[in-house]
Motif scaffolding. Structure first.
Motif, PDB file in Angstrom:
ATOM      1  N   PHE A 173      67.569 -14.361   0.696  1.00  0.00           N
ATOM      2  CA  PHE A 173      67.006 -15.621   1.144  1.00  0.00           C
ATOM      3  C   PHE A 173      67.371 -15.813   2.614  1.00  0.00           C
ATOM      4  O   PHE A 173      68.526 -15.592   2.997  1.00  0.00           O
ATOM      5  CB  PHE A 173      67.570 -16.770   0.302  1.00  0.00           C
ATOM      6  N   GLY A 174      66.376 -16.191   3.422  1.00  0.00           N
ATOM      7  CA  GLY A 174      66.643 -16.331   4.850  1.00  0.00           C
ATOM      8  C   GLY A 174      66.091 -17.607   5.430  1.00  0.00           C
ATOM      9  O   GLY A 174      65.137 -18.203   4.906  1.00  0.00           O
ATOM     10  N   MET A 175      66.729 -18.036   6.521  1.00  0.00           N
ATOM     11  CA  MET A 175      66.321 -19.237   7.243  1.00  0.00           C
ATOM     12  C   MET A 175      66.380 -18.906   8.726  1.00  0.00           C
ATOM     13  O   MET A 175      67.348 -18.305   9.176  1.00  0.00           O
ATOM     14  CB  MET A 175      67.301 -20.379   6.972  1.00  0.00           C
ATOM     15  N   GLU A 252      59.372 -13.756   8.413  1.00  0.00           N
ATOM     16  CA  GLU A 252      58.770 -12.515   7.898  1.00  0.00           C
ATOM     17  C   GLU A 252      58.960 -11.363   8.882  1.00  0.00           C
ATOM     18  O   GLU A 252      59.135 -10.209   8.482  1.00  0.00           O
ATOM     19  CB  GLU A 252      57.294 -12.730   7.584  1.00  0.00           C
ATOM     20  N   GLY A 253      58.932 -11.689  10.170  1.00  0.00           N
ATOM     21  CA  GLY A 253      59.207 -10.663  11.186  1.00  0.00           C
ATOM     22  C   GLY A 253      60.614 -10.119  11.035  1.00  0.00           C
ATOM     23  O   GLY A 253      60.836  -8.911  11.163  1.00  0.00           O
ATOM     24  N   PHE A 254      61.549 -11.018  10.751  1.00  0.00           N
ATOM     25  CA  PHE A 254      62.929 -10.579  10.542  1.00  0.00           C
ATOM     26  C   PHE A 254      63.021  -9.688   9.300  1.00  0.00           C
ATOM     27  O   PHE A 254      63.656  -8.641   9.313  1.00  0.00           O
ATOM     28  CB  PHE A 254      63.861 -11.780  10.424  1.00  0.00           C
ATOM     29  N   TRP A 255      62.346 -10.110   8.234  1.00  0.00           N
ATOM     30  CA  TRP A 255      62.369  -9.273   7.008  1.00  0.00           C
ATOM     31  C   TRP A 255      61.810  -7.883   7.281  1.00  0.00           C
ATOM     32  O   TRP A 255      62.324  -6.890   6.773  1.00  0.00           O
ATOM     33  CB  TRP A 255      61.557  -9.905   5.881  1.00  0.00           C
ATOM     34  N   SER A 256      60.764  -7.823   8.077  1.00  0.00           N
ATOM     35  CA  SER A 256      60.172  -6.503   8.277  1.00  0.00           C
ATOM     36  C   SER A 256      61.103  -5.622   9.110  1.00  0.00           C
ATOM     37  O   SER A 256      61.182  -4.420   8.899  1.00  0.00           O
ATOM     38  CB  SER A 256      58.763  -6.602   8.872  1.00  0.00           C
ATOM     39  N   TYR A 281      71.985  -6.963  10.937  1.00  0.00           N
ATOM     40  CA  TYR A 281      70.675  -7.271  11.505  1.00  0.00           C
ATOM     41  C   TYR A 281      70.636  -8.689  12.071  1.00  0.00           C
ATOM     42  O   TYR A 281      70.045  -8.939  13.118  1.00  0.00           O
ATOM     43  CB  TYR A 281      69.584  -7.065  10.453  1.00  0.00           C
ATOM     44  N   SER A 282      71.279  -9.621  11.368  1.00  0.00           N
ATOM     45  CA  SER A 282      71.289 -11.009  11.845  1.00  0.00           C
ATOM     46  C   SER A 282      72.074 -11.115  13.149  1.00  0.00           C
ATOM     47  O   SER A 282      71.670 -11.813  14.073  1.00  0.00           O
ATOM     48  CB  SER A 282      71.929 -11.938  10.808  1.00  0.00           C
ATOM     49  N   PHE A 283      73.198 -10.435  13.191  1.00  0.00           N
ATOM     50  CA  PHE A 283      74.063 -10.474  14.376  1.00  0.00           C
ATOM     51  C   PHE A 283      73.287 -10.028  15.610  1.00  0.00           C
ATOM     52  O   PHE A 283      73.324 -10.683  16.648  1.00  0.00           O
ATOM     53  CB  PHE A 283      75.273  -9.561  14.148  1.00  0.00           C
ATOM     54  N   ARG A 284      72.574  -8.923  15.472  1.00  0.00           N
ATOM     55  CA  ARG A 284      71.788  -8.427  16.613  1.00  0.00           C
ATOM     56  C   ARG A 284      70.626  -9.359  16.929  1.00  0.00           C
ATOM     57  O   ARG A 284      70.369  -9.691  18.084  1.00  0.00           O
ATOM     58  CB  ARG A 284      71.224  -7.041  16.296  1.00  0.00           C
TER      59      ARG A 284
END
Ligand SMILES: [Zn+2]
Length: 320
Positions: A173-175, A252-256, A281-284
């Motif tokens: 789950f992402g925000m 969605e861009g982050f998910w991809s 991935y979030s950190f970057r």
């Protein structure tokens, strides 16, 4: 998505810059010392006062003028490692400078450490990169759930994929803040039920925010009086993905990015480690415009997450 190219020249941090800044183990150790003991000065419990620290030859130690020793690597991910410090630094540099992730194979090839060592180094570095403590501040937030790993595809409109018939994949789950700092937070979750997602939403998203989601029914309660978010949704099932500013394309861009990286670089990631990959991935992603500051941010985490505080250093009463 390809925002790395837009980093201005003065913020770029090339491999040449890195090699110039951290050419040897001694320089790397000095950098950690200066982080843990700012200005190279610390309170020495042996002397009972602040002391300037000097390098002890042939050891990863510093000492005050009376010989009380301090070990800046104590409690850090480097402490018990036999791998050279400059190779650790290079691994951190690679992790900070890639966009889609970096494979243990690459650092094995470039530095000669074994694959197992390389894999462990990345695992340790990743363990420092948690971004899940922060609070989102943007007034506009996109949220979305998806599934990572496994063999089955999860495309728009495949609502049957959610939940029990989707055991091979791990729910996440992402925000993400739209505009502003544009930061993302992503969690591995046991499922995508309201009882699981809403405590996260309430903790991370300010009540005054406008929240964009797709039409997944769990999100219905975003706009109920108990939650009170200004909720806008896009109807993916009707093949509508963007309506004015109503979309979830940022998350969605982050998910991809995550899926491309995990599929392409890491091939597969077990459930056990998935959160640390999301953290990486979030950190970057959250520092994607910061160029040269990403490496420093990773280095800072080494000190911040050290299990021993520098205020309680290892002190040995030993003559130099
Ligand atoms: Zn001392």
């Amino acid at each position: 998505m390809n925002r790395r190219q837009t980093i201005p020249a003065h913020l770029r941090y090339t491999i040449d810059n890195f090699r110039r800044d951290y050419p040897t183990d001694d320089v790397c150790l000095e950098a950690i010392k200066n982080q843990r003991y700012p200005g190279g000065v610390t309170f020495c419990s042996g002397c009972g006062q602040d002391r300037k620290l000097y390098r002890v030859a042939k050891r990863t130690a510093y000492a005050c003028e009376r010989g009380h020793q301090f070990y800046p690597l104590a409690g850090t991910i480097f402490e018990k490692s036999t791998t050279a410090l400059h190779i650790w630094f290079y691994a951190m540099y690679l992790m900070g400078s890639t966009r889609c992730g970096i494979s243990a194979k690459q650092i094995q090839r470039e530095t000669g450490v074994t694959y197992k060592t390389a894999w462990r180094m990345f695992k340790q570095i990743r363990s420092l990169l948690s971004e899940t403590d922060m609070q989102l501040e943007g007034s506009t937030i996109e949220i979305d759930e998806t599934y990572v790993g496994g063999k089955r595809k999860n495309k728009h409109g495949s609502r049957g994929m959610r939940g029990r018939d989707n055991d091979e994949k791990t729910p996440v789950f992402g925000m993400v803040e739209r505009g502003g700092k544009g930061r993302v937070i992503a969690f591995v979750t046991p499922d995508v039920k309201a009882a699981t997602l809403f405590p996260i939403i309430e903790e991370k998203i300010l009540p005054s925010s406008t929240v964009y989601s797709d039409e997944y029914s769990v999100y219905d309660r975003l706009a109920t009086p108990a939650n009170g978010y200004d909720h806008r949704r896009i109807k993916h099932a009707q093949k509508i993905y963007v309506m004015g500013d109503v979309h979830t394309q940022t998350i969605e861009g982050f998910w991809s990015l995550v899926k491309r990286g995990i599929g392409g670089v890491y091939h597969s990631v077990s459930k056990k480690y998935l959160q640390t990959y999301l953290n990486e991935y979030s950190f970057r992603y959250n520092r994607r415009d910061q160029g040269n500051l990403i490496f420093s941010a990773i280095l800072e985490r080494v000190s911040q997450k050290a299990s021993e505080k520098p205020s309680a250093p290892v002190v040995q009463n030993q003559t130099l």
